[in-house]
Design a protein around this motif. Sequence first.
Motif, short mmCIF file in Angstrom:
data_model
loop_
_atom_site.label_atom_id
_atom_site.label_comp_id
_atom_site.label_asym_id
_atom_site.label_seq_id
_atom_site.Cartn_x
_atom_site.Cartn_y
_atom_site.Cartn_z
N UNK A 15 0.83 -1.20 0.00
CA UNK A 15 0.00 0.00 0.00
C UNK A 15 0.87 1.25 0.00
N UNK A 16 0.42 2.26 -0.75
CA UNK A 16 1.16 3.52 -0.87
C UNK A 16 0.70 4.52 0.18
N UNK A 17 1.67 5.11 0.87
CA UNK A 17 1.39 6.11 1.91
C UNK A 17 2.41 7.23 1.81
N UNK A 18 2.07 8.42 2.33
CA UNK A 18 3.06 9.49 2.39
C UNK A 18 4.13 9.15 3.42
N UNK A 19 5.25 9.82 3.31
CA UNK A 19 6.38 9.52 4.19
C UNK A 19 6.03 9.66 5.66
#
Length: 212
Positions: A15-19
């Motif tokens: 899953x893609x998340x902000x830093x």
Amino acid sequence: MEPPSPDLVVGEDGLSRPLWACRHDDLREYYDTEWGMPVRTEQGVFERLSLEGFQSGLSWATILRRREGFRRAFAGFDVDAVAAFGAQDVERLLADAGIIRHRGKIEATISNARAAIALRTQEGLGAAGDLPAGSTLADLVWSYRPARTPRPVRAAEVPTTSPESAALAKELRRRGFRFVGPTTMFALMEALGIVDTHLVGSHRRGSSGVWE
């Protein structure tokens, strides 16, 4: 697989998340399950308004890790209970290591609870027009939902204020609320799902059901 934005990180779960949501497990859990999901109850909005006020000048992680301490100290953020706090409660809170011991922010939280109670019996203009007597803090805050939400691809494109957050801050101050500047109110609007500032490509983008 490469993330769709250079400001997104693909986790081990794919899953893609902000830093910022990848730095610690508690921040990832908060991002995945809560941040940006709609909160429409008076108590829920008051809690987040209060925590955003305490967060001013600090990191959100600092507040998040004290959240249960804040809930214990402030009677679960029950508006009527907090409004009844007096001088002895202020001293109790100043001695409570489970929260941020800042007199101005503590006193503002109590004052804001009283303003929230007064709001129930007042009438006036919100962004959506006349708010009838009996409207709650949640009704007022949600009346400032904009016609469209940002669609940031890069972290640098995420706004920190908006015309609506500035107008909301002005209206809350008019009604006696404190620690409610435009930047703090924009952060509140993000947290409540009133705007969606998840980066395009994040697995949370559009998940609130408020925005497509």
